[in-house]
Motif scaffolding. Structure first.
Motif, mmCIF file in Angstrom:
data_model
loop_
_atom_site.group_PDB
_atom_site.id
_atom_site.type_symbol
_atom_site.label_atom_id
_atom_site.label_comp_id
_atom_site.label_asym_id
_atom_site.label_seq_id
_atom_site.Cartn_x
_atom_site.Cartn_y
_atom_site.Cartn_z
ATOM 1 N N UNK A 185 0.839 -1.208 0.000
ATOM 2 C CA UNK A 185 0.000 0.000 0.000
ATOM 3 C C UNK A 185 0.872 1.255 0.000
ATOM 4 N N UNK A 186 1.884 1.279 0.863
ATOM 5 C CA UNK A 186 2.790 2.439 0.930
ATOM 6 C C UNK A 186 3.527 2.613 -0.399
ATOM 7 N N UNK A 187 4.026 1.512 -0.944
ATOM 8 C CA UNK A 187 4.735 1.560 -2.224
ATOM 9 C C UNK A 187 3.801 2.005 -3.350
ATOM 10 N N UNK A 188 2.558 1.502 -3.333
ATOM 11 C CA UNK A 188 1.573 1.896 -4.338
ATOM 12 C C UNK A 188 1.286 3.385 -4.281
ATOM 13 N N UNK A 189 1.208 3.913 -3.069
ATOM 14 C CA UNK A 189 0.944 5.343 -2.894
ATOM 15 C C UNK A 189 2.108 6.191 -3.398
ATOM 16 N N UNK A 190 3.337 5.750 -3.106
ATOM 17 C CA UNK A 190 4.517 6.561 -3.444
ATOM 18 C C UNK A 190 4.987 6.309 -4.883
ATOM 19 N N UNK A 191 5.317 5.042 -5.203
ATOM 20 C CA UNK A 191 5.845 4.734 -6.538
ATOM 21 C C UNK A 191 4.746 4.660 -7.600
ATOM 22 N N UNK A 192 3.515 4.441 -7.165
ATOM 23 C CA UNK A 192 2.398 4.432 -8.104
ATOM 24 C C UNK A 192 1.792 5.815 -8.244
ATOM 25 N N UNK A 193 1.184 6.320 -7.170
ATOM 26 C CA UNK A 193 0.462 7.585 -7.218
ATOM 27 C C UNK A 193 1.321 8.839 -7.263
ATOM 28 N N UNK A 194 2.184 9.003 -6.255
ATOM 29 C CA UNK A 194 2.988 10.228 -6.184
ATOM 30 C C UNK A 194 3.936 10.353 -7.374
ATOM 31 N N UNK A 195 4.627 9.256 -7.709
ATOM 32 C CA UNK A 195 5.570 9.290 -8.833
ATOM 33 C C UNK A 195 4.851 9.543 -10.153
ATOM 34 N N UNK A 196 3.645 9.008 -10.294
ATOM 35 C CA UNK A 196 2.853 9.249 -11.512
ATOM 36 C C UNK A 196 2.603 10.746 -11.684
ATOM 37 N N UNK A 197 2.263 11.427 -10.598
ATOM 38 C CA UNK A 197 2.007 12.875 -10.672
ATOM 39 C C UNK A 197 3.278 13.633 -11.049
ATOM 40 N N UNK A 198 4.396 13.232 -10.466
ATOM 41 C CA UNK A 198 5.678 13.877 -10.777
ATOM 42 C C UNK A 198 6.010 13.716 -12.263
ATOM 43 N N UNK A 199 5.853 12.491 -12.768
ATOM 44 C CA UNK A 199 6.171 12.193 -14.176
ATOM 45 C C UNK A 199 5.263 12.981 -15.118
ATOM 46 N N UNK A 200 3.951 12.952 -14.850
ATOM 47 C CA UNK A 200 3.003 13.632 -15.738
ATOM 48 C C UNK A 200 3.180 15.148 -15.679
ATOM 49 N N UNK A 201 3.388 15.690 -14.486
ATOM 50 C CA UNK A 201 3.594 17.139 -14.369
ATOM 51 C C UNK A 201 4.852 17.570 -15.130
ATOM 52 N N UNK A 202 5.886 16.727 -15.084
ATOM 53 C CA UNK A 202 7.114 17.026 -15.829
ATOM 54 C C UNK A 202 6.845 16.996 -17.335
ATOM 55 N N UNK A 203 6.065 16.009 -17.779
ATOM 56 C CA UNK A 203 5.685 15.921 -19.197
ATOM 57 C C UNK A 203 4.848 17.136 -19.604
ATOM 58 N N UNK A 204 3.925 17.529 -18.732
ATOM 59 C CA UNK A 204 3.046 18.664 -19.021
ATOM 60 C C UNK A 204 3.857 19.942 -19.198
ATOM 61 N N UNK A 205 4.925 20.088 -18.426
ATOM 62 C CA UNK A 205 5.772 21.291 -18.515
ATOM 63 C C UNK A 205 6.513 21.390 -19.852
ATOM 64 N N UNK A 206 6.634 20.267 -20.551
ATOM 65 C CA UNK A 206 7.305 20.292 -21.864
ATOM 66 C C UNK A 206 6.350 20.747 -22.971
ATOM 67 N N UNK A 207 5.047 20.727 -22.672
ATOM 68 C CA UNK A 207 4.059 21.151 -23.665
ATOM 69 C C UNK A 207 3.483 20.030 -24.495
ATOM 70 N N UNK A 208 3.927 18.778 -24.288
ATOM 71 C CA UNK A 208 3.449 17.673 -25.141
ATOM 72 C C UNK A 208 2.024 17.232 -24.811
ATOM 73 N N UNK A 209 1.493 17.693 -23.684
ATOM 74 C CA UNK A 209 0.150 17.260 -23.284
ATOM 75 C C UNK A 209 -0.899 18.361 -23.443
#
Length: 197
Positions: free
Chosen positions: A153-177
């Protein structure tokens, strides 16, 4: 119900394939790590195996996105040679259901960090449910089950949920989304904030 646009389908497929390849690499890495720290200790790796759901759901924001992404990524992992075999796909179905529930609970209207982390947590819970069904109740002692579930559960929250937000926000900052729901919602909020000044 919101219909999917072709560009959303294409992006979901691309991301699911990419995540499936990552899942395969992560599965290969799991073997030596679990040999060193044991399967329970290696549970900290779990979250990466559910990252497809929150990534795709966060960008596309449509019912079914989390479930479809996780099952598709699990299918790619299976087809590219996962040593977990068919169970890689079956557990992906359960994890996808768990992840999807997190977004359904809020009527597919909340895609913040809390919901993404809840997605990872529920994917872990449903993943453990699959393990119990597949292996039987006798597979775990109660203590091992609770420790494993907690780590997942802890890993799912951090490596699944939190990391997903970090990755997508970084992608969004490039303008591709720019053409996807994530950025449309962000622009709406920005316009509301500006008009409220």
């Amino acid at each position: 119900m919101k219909t999917w646009k072709m560009k959303e389908v294409v992006l979901a497929v691309i991301l699911a394939v990419a995540c499936g390849v990552i899942y395969l690499g992560w599965s290969t890495l799991w073997i030596p790590i679990s040999a060193i720290v044991g399967p329970v200790g290696a549970g900290f790796m779990f979250g990466i195996w559910v990252i497809a759901s929150p990534i795709v759901a966060y960008i596309i924001r449509k019912p079914g996105a989390a479930f479809i992404a996780e099952v598709a990524a699990a299918a790619v992992e299976l087809l590219t040679g996962s040593h977990f075999g068919l169970s890689a796909l079956l557990v992906g179905v359960f994890q996808g259901i768990g992840s999807e529930i997190a977004f359904a609970l809020f009527g597919y209207k909340r895609y913040n960090l809390f919901t993404l982390m809840l997605s990872g947590a529920l994917a872990a819970v449903f993943g453990m449910l699959y393990n119990i069904i597949a292996n039987g109740f006798g597979y775990y002692t109660l203590e091992v089950f609770l420790i494993t579930l907690g780590i997942h559960v802890i890993s799912g929250m951090i490596l699944g949920g939190w990391l997903a937000k970090v990755v997508v926000d970084a992608l969004a900052n490039t303008g591709v989304l720019e053409q996807y729901e994530l950025m449309k919602e962000k622009r709406k909020k920005d316009n509301v904030n500006v008009s409220g000044l």
